[in-house]
Structure formats: structure tokens, C-alpha cells
Design an enzyme around this catalytic site. Structure first.
Site, PDB file in Angstrom:
ATOM      1  N   GLY A  63      -6.869 -10.905  -2.603  1.00  8.02           N
ATOM      2  CA  GLY A  63      -7.367 -10.755  -1.241  1.00  8.02           C
ATOM      3  C   GLY A  63      -6.257 -10.204  -0.367  1.00  8.02           C
ATOM      4  O   GLY A  63      -5.077 -10.404  -0.665  1.00  8.02           O
ATOM      5  N   CYS A 105       0.319 -16.488  -1.489  1.00  5.57           N
ATOM      6  CA  CYS A 105      -0.007 -15.417  -0.547  1.00  5.57           C
ATOM      7  C   CYS A 105       0.967 -14.248  -0.745  1.00  5.57           C
ATOM      8  O   CYS A 105       2.167 -14.468  -0.906  1.00  5.57           O
ATOM      9  CB  CYS A 105       0.102 -15.965   0.877  1.00  5.57           C
ATOM     10  SG  CYS A 105      -0.259 -14.754   2.152  1.00  5.57           S
ATOM     11  N   LEU A 106       0.432 -13.037  -0.704  1.00  2.00           N
ATOM     12  CA  LEU A 106       1.269 -11.839  -0.855  1.00  2.00           C
ATOM     13  C   LEU A 106       2.323 -11.753   0.252  1.00  2.00           C
ATOM     14  O   LEU A 106       3.379 -11.154   0.055  1.00  2.00           O
ATOM     15  CB  LEU A 106       0.405 -10.574  -0.825  1.00  2.00           C
ATOM     16  CG  LEU A 106      -0.574 -10.382  -1.997  1.00  2.00           C
ATOM     17  CD1 LEU A 106      -1.420  -9.138  -1.765  1.00  2.00           C
ATOM     18  CD2 LEU A 106       0.162 -10.288  -3.322  1.00  2.00           C
ATOM     19  N   HIS A 151      -6.177 -15.883   7.643  1.00  2.00           N
ATOM     20  CA  HIS A 151      -5.272 -14.790   8.038  1.00  2.00           C
ATOM     21  C   HIS A 151      -5.786 -14.098   9.297  1.00  2.00           C
ATOM     22  O   HIS A 151      -4.999 -13.721  10.173  1.00  2.00           O
ATOM     23  CB  HIS A 151      -5.191 -13.729   6.931  1.00  2.00           C
ATOM     24  CG  HIS A 151      -4.109 -13.974   5.921  1.00  2.00           C
ATOM     25  ND1 HIS A 151      -2.788 -14.101   6.262  1.00  2.00           N
ATOM     26  CD2 HIS A 151      -4.153 -14.078   4.567  1.00  2.00           C
ATOM     27  CE1 HIS A 151      -2.062 -14.281   5.165  1.00  2.00           C
ATOM     28  NE2 HIS A 151      -2.864 -14.280   4.119  1.00  2.00           N
TER      29      HIS A 151
HETATM   30 NI    NI Z   1      -2.474 -14.507   2.098  1.00  2.00          NI
END
Ligand code: NI
Length: 180
Positions: A63, A105-106, A151
Site C-alpha cells: 500500500g 511502513c515504507l 496515512h
Molecule cells: Ni505506511
């Protein structure tokens, strides 16, 4: 925005018309801001969404939300557990049950930490044409819908961790940043 010429000169990615965007990392301010609503469902939005998918796949994420590419917008893309979608102006309509599992999370170096989330959710959002839709999900996909909607509201998964776990994730992320 880059010009088309700049994209062409950027390399072979330009041949497909898509670009890999730079991923914004914690503690960038944009990640803590509530996104602006998406109002223009135009070609520029479609281009952004295509770039966001490209960026997400390149980073091997499931995502990616607009604030993670530096844009304070309520928009995310996701391809998780068989559910691939674009969500503009997402809202969680229903959330019930509870699941345990790791989340990362990226924007925080994919450092994972256990986090309890609802087991089942129903999302309402708009697609790139502005059409409203609802998506039900369970398990990992439900976790992803909640994470990405957060986010859009300026909330990172680490904000939902206990202070101790949050510090552990931050420290591990800082170490990764030093090694790279
Ligand atoms: Ni994230």
C-alpha cells in the site's frame, strides 16, 4: 510537475509513461498532516495513481498513500491479499473484531512491530473517476486499508504503538538509515 520532456530524458521508465517517485520518510512533516480532499478526478490524478502503483511495486510494498510521496492528499493505492484498488477520500464505515499481527511502513524503513487492528472493515472511497465504492476486507487487507486510511489523516502506525514499542521502531529505523 515535471514536463513530458523531462520524463523522456529521465530514462526508460518514461517509455511506459510511469515514474518511480521518492518515498517520504519519517519524520517528514507531510506524514503528520491531514491530507486535503481529492477534488479533481482528471488525467493528472490518473497519472499520479499510475506513478504511485509503480513506486509501491518497486518498493515491494502492499500500500502507498499520497503523503508518502510528499503530497498532502487523501489518496492511496493498495495491492494486498488479492485486493487491488485506488481510494480517494477514504472513510472507514465499519470496523469490527480484532486481529494481531506485525505491521510496517515504507516511510519507516519497513521496520515491523506487532499492532492490534480490527479484523474486518468496510471502506468507502472514490475511484479515479470520482465514483463512490465500498470495499469489505478481512485479515491483512483490512489491516492495509486501516493503515493507508490513517496515512491520509496524518497518522503513522507508530503513533498507535505503545511508547516503548514506538521507540524500538524509531531506533531500528535510525540504524537502517545510517547503514544505507
Ligand atoms: Ni505506511
Amino acid at each position: 510537475m515535471e514536463t513530458f520532456r523531462a520524463r523522456c530524458e529521465a530514462g526508460s521508465k518514461a517509455l511506459t509513461g510511469m515514474a518511480i517517485l521518492k518515498i517520504t520518510e519519517f519524520p517528514a512533516r507531510v506524514l503528520a498532516q491531514t491530507g486535503e480532499p481529492v477534488e479533481a478526478f482528471d488525467d493528472e490524478l490518473k497519472k499520479l495513481v499510475a506513478d504511485m502503483f509503480e513506486t509501491m511495486y518497486h518498493a515491494e510494498g502492499v500500500g502507498l498513500a499520497a503523503p508518502q510521496v510528499g503530497l498532502s492528499l487523501r489518496l492511496f493505492v493498495m495491492d494486498c491479499d488479492g485486493i487491488r484498488l485506488v481510494a480517494a477520500n477514504p472513510e472507514i464505515l465499519e470496523a469490527d473484531g480484532e486481529q494481531s499481527g506485525d505491521e510496517g511502513c515504507l516511510s519507516v524503513g519497513k521496520v515491523a512491530s506487532p499492532l492490534k487492528r480490527a479484523a474486518r472493515v468496510v471502506l468507502r472511497a472514490q475511484d479515479t473517476g470520482g465514483n463512490f465504492f465500498e470495499q469489505e476486507a478481512t485479515g491483512l487487507a483490512a489491516r492495509c486499508l486501516l493503515h493507508e486510511t490513517d496515512h491520509c489523516d496524518g497518522i503513522l502506525f507508530i503513533n498507535r504503538l505503545s511508547p516503548l514499542k514506538r521507540e524500538m521502531v524509531k531506533k531500528r529505523f535510525q540504524k537502517i538509515k545510517k547503514w544505507n
